[in-house]
Design an enzyme around this catalytic site. Structure first.
Site, short mmCIF file in Angstrom:
data_model
loop_
_atom_site.label_atom_id
_atom_site.label_comp_id
_atom_site.label_asym_id
_atom_site.label_seq_id
_atom_site.Cartn_x
_atom_site.Cartn_y
_atom_site.Cartn_z
N ALA A 9 -2.00 -16.09 -39.65
CA ALA A 9 -2.82 -17.27 -39.30
C ALA A 9 -2.44 -18.52 -40.08
CB ALA A 9 -4.29 -16.95 -39.53
N TYR A 150 12.92 -7.75 -30.09
CA TYR A 150 11.68 -8.50 -29.85
C TYR A 150 11.06 -8.12 -28.50
CZ TYR A 150 8.64 -12.63 -29.55
OH TYR A 150 7.56 -13.48 -29.42
P1 NAP Z 1 5.26 -18.53 -36.45
O1 NAP Z 1 4.99 -19.98 -36.34
O2 NAP Z 1 6.57 -18.07 -36.94
O3 NAP Z 1 4.08 -17.86 -37.32
C1 NAP Z 1 4.06 -16.49 -37.54
C2 NAP Z 1 2.90 -16.14 -38.44
O4 NAP Z 1 2.93 -14.70 -38.67
C3 NAP Z 1 2.97 -16.81 -39.79
O5 NAP Z 1 1.67 -17.17 -40.20
C4 NAP Z 1 3.52 -15.70 -40.68
O6 NAP Z 1 3.10 -15.93 -42.01
C5 NAP Z 1 2.87 -14.45 -40.08
N1 NAP Z 1 3.53 -13.16 -40.36
C6 NAP Z 1 4.82 -12.82 -40.17
N2 NAP Z 1 5.05 -11.55 -40.54
C7 NAP Z 1 3.85 -11.06 -40.96
C8 NAP Z 1 3.43 -9.80 -41.46
N3 NAP Z 1 4.27 -8.78 -41.61
N4 NAP Z 1 2.12 -9.63 -41.80
C9 NAP Z 1 1.24 -10.67 -41.66
N5 NAP Z 1 1.58 -11.88 -41.19
C10 NAP Z 1 2.88 -12.08 -40.85
O7 NAP Z 1 5.07 -17.81 -35.02
P2 NAP Z 1 4.33 -18.29 -33.68
O8 NAP Z 1 5.35 -18.93 -32.82
O9 NAP Z 1 3.06 -18.97 -33.98
O10 NAP Z 1 4.05 -16.85 -33.03
C11 NAP Z 1 2.81 -16.20 -33.15
C12 NAP Z 1 2.82 -14.99 -32.22
O11 NAP Z 1 3.06 -15.42 -30.88
C13 NAP Z 1 3.92 -13.98 -32.54
O12 NAP Z 1 3.46 -12.67 -32.32
C14 NAP Z 1 5.00 -14.33 -31.54
O13 NAP Z 1 5.83 -13.23 -31.26
C15 NAP Z 1 4.16 -14.72 -30.35
N6 NAP Z 1 4.87 -15.55 -29.39
C16 NAP Z 1 5.36 -16.78 -29.74
C17 NAP Z 1 6.05 -17.53 -28.81
C18 NAP Z 1 6.61 -18.90 -29.12
O14 NAP Z 1 7.28 -19.46 -28.24
N7 NAP Z 1 6.37 -19.46 -30.29
C19 NAP Z 1 6.26 -17.03 -27.52
C20 NAP Z 1 5.75 -15.78 -27.20
C21 NAP Z 1 5.07 -15.04 -28.14
P3 NAP Z 1 4.00 -15.48 -43.27
O15 NAP Z 1 5.38 -16.02 -43.02
O16 NAP Z 1 3.30 -16.01 -44.44
O17 NAP Z 1 3.95 -14.00 -43.23
#
Ligand code: NAP
Length: 242
Positions: A9, A150
Site C-alpha cells: 500500500a 507474471y
Molecule cells: P508498484 O507501484 O510497483 O507497487 C507495488 C507495491 O507492492 C509497493 O507498495 C511495494 O512496496 C509492495 N510490495 C512488493 N512486494 C511486496 C511483498 N513481498 N510484500 C508486501 N508488499 C510488497 O505496483 P502497482 O503498479 O501499483 O501494482 C499493484 C498491483 O497491481 C500488483 O499486484 C500488480 O501486479 C497489479 N497490476 C498492475 C498493473 C500496472 O499496469 N501497474 C497492471 C496489472 C496489474 P515495497 O517495495 O515496499 O515492498
C-alpha cells in the site's frame, strides 16, 4: 468501524486504494516491505479520516503474513476487507528467464495472495462476514510476451479467486478480482517508449489507466452495493482486452 488490510500500500494502486478506503470510512492497515517513509506518508493521509496502522511484512512468507494479520487483530479486533495488491515483475523471454526470477514472482504475487487469503479467511469465517479483493491482471487472462512468470502468477490468482468464492460463499464472504490493464505506476514506468506506444495503440480509450481508475472499482466491490457479486474477474483496462 470497518477494517481493511491493503498489501503493497505504499505506492501505485495500493496507495491510492488505501487512501480511498480511509476516505470511505475504513481503518486501513498499510503493508509494504521497503520504505518506512513512504508508509508513514500514506498513514498521515489516511489518519486525516480514521486511524491507520502500518505493518512491514513480506507477504510471500507465511510467518510474516500471519504477523500482519495478528497485528491487525491486536489493534482493531476484526477484519472486514482484504485487498491483495502486493505484486512485482521480473520480465524476460522464457529462454532468458532464470528459475529464480520465475519463482520470486510466483512467490510474491501468487503465494503471497494465498498466504493472506488463508490467514484472513479464518477470521472472516468466524465473523461470518467480510470480503476479499485480489488484484490480478489482464495478462493472467491473455498471456504476455516476456511475462511467463507474471502471467502465470496472475492466472493463478484468477483461479484462486474463483475457488475461494465457491469455498467461502456459504458464510457470506465474497471474493472477487480486479484485472487492470496498463496503469501508470512505478511498475510500468520502466517500459520503453516504444513498448508504451505499442500498448497505447491497442487501448480503445487511447489513454493509460491511473491508480484511481482501479481504486474506484475496489471501493465499489468492497461496498454493500456489490453484495451479490462474487467470484468475478473485472477488467479495468480501457478496453485493451474485450
Ligand atoms: P508498484 O507501484 O510497483 O507497487 C507495488 C507495491 O507492492 C509497493 O507498495 C511495494 O512496496 C509492495 N510490495 C512488493 N512486494 C511486496 C511483498 N513481498 N510484500 C508486501 N508488499 C510488497 O505496483 P502497482 O503498479 O501499483 O501494482 C499493484 C498491483 O497491481 C500488483 O499486484 C500488480 O501486479 C497489479 N497490476 C498492475 C498493473 C500496472 O499496469 N501497474 C497492471 C496489472 C496489474 P515495497 O517495495 O515496499 O515492498
Amino acid at each position: 468501524m470497518k477494517v481493511a488490510i491493503v498489501t503493497g500500500a505504499t505506492r501505485g494502486i495500493g496507495r491510492q486504494t488505501a487512501i480511498d478506503l480511509a476516505e470511505n470510512g475504513y481503518n486501513v492497515v498499510i503493508n509494504y516491505t521497503h520504505s518506512d517513509d513512504a508508509a508513514l506518508e500514506v498513514k498521515a493521509i489516511c489518519d486525516k479520516y480514521n486511524e491507520a496502522l502500518i505493518v512491514k511484512a513480506d507477504v510471500s512468507k507465511m510467518e510474516e503474513a500471519s504477523m500482519l494479520v495478528d497485528k491487525t487483530l491486536e489493534k482493531y479486533g476484526r477484519i472486514d476487507l482484504l485487498i491483495n495488491n502486493a505484486g512485482i515483475t521480473k520480465d524476460n523471454l522464457i529462454l532468458r528467464m532464470t528459475g529464480a526470477d520465475f519463482e520470486s514472482v510466483i512467490n510474491v504475487n501468487l503465494v503471497g495472495t494465498f498466504n493472506m487469503c488463508k490467514t484472513v479467511s479464518k477470521v472472516l469465517f468466524k465473523q461470518r462476514s467480510g470480503s476479499i479483493i485480489n488484484i490480478a491482471s489482464v495478462v493472467g487472462e491473455t498471456g504476455n510476451l516476456g511475462q511467463a512468470n507474471y502471467a502465470a502468477s496472475k492466472g493463478g490468482v484468477i483461479a484462486l479467486t474463483k475457488t475461494l468464492a465457491k469455498e467461502l460463499g456459504l458464510r457470506g464472504i465474497r471474493v472477487n478480482a480486479i484485472a487492470p490493464g496498463y496503469i501508470d505506476t512505478d511498475m510500468t514506468k520502466v517500459l520503453s517508449d516504444d513498448v508504451k506506444n505499442g500498448i497505447l495503440n491497442n487501448i480503445p480509450l487511447k489513454r493509460f489507466g491511473s491508480p484511481k481508475d482501479v481504486s474506484n472499482l475496489a471501493v465499489f466491490l468492497a461496498s454493500d452495493n456489490a453484495s451479490y457479486i462474487t467470484g468475478q474477474i473485472i477488467n479495468v483496462c480501457g478496453g485493451m482486452v474485450i
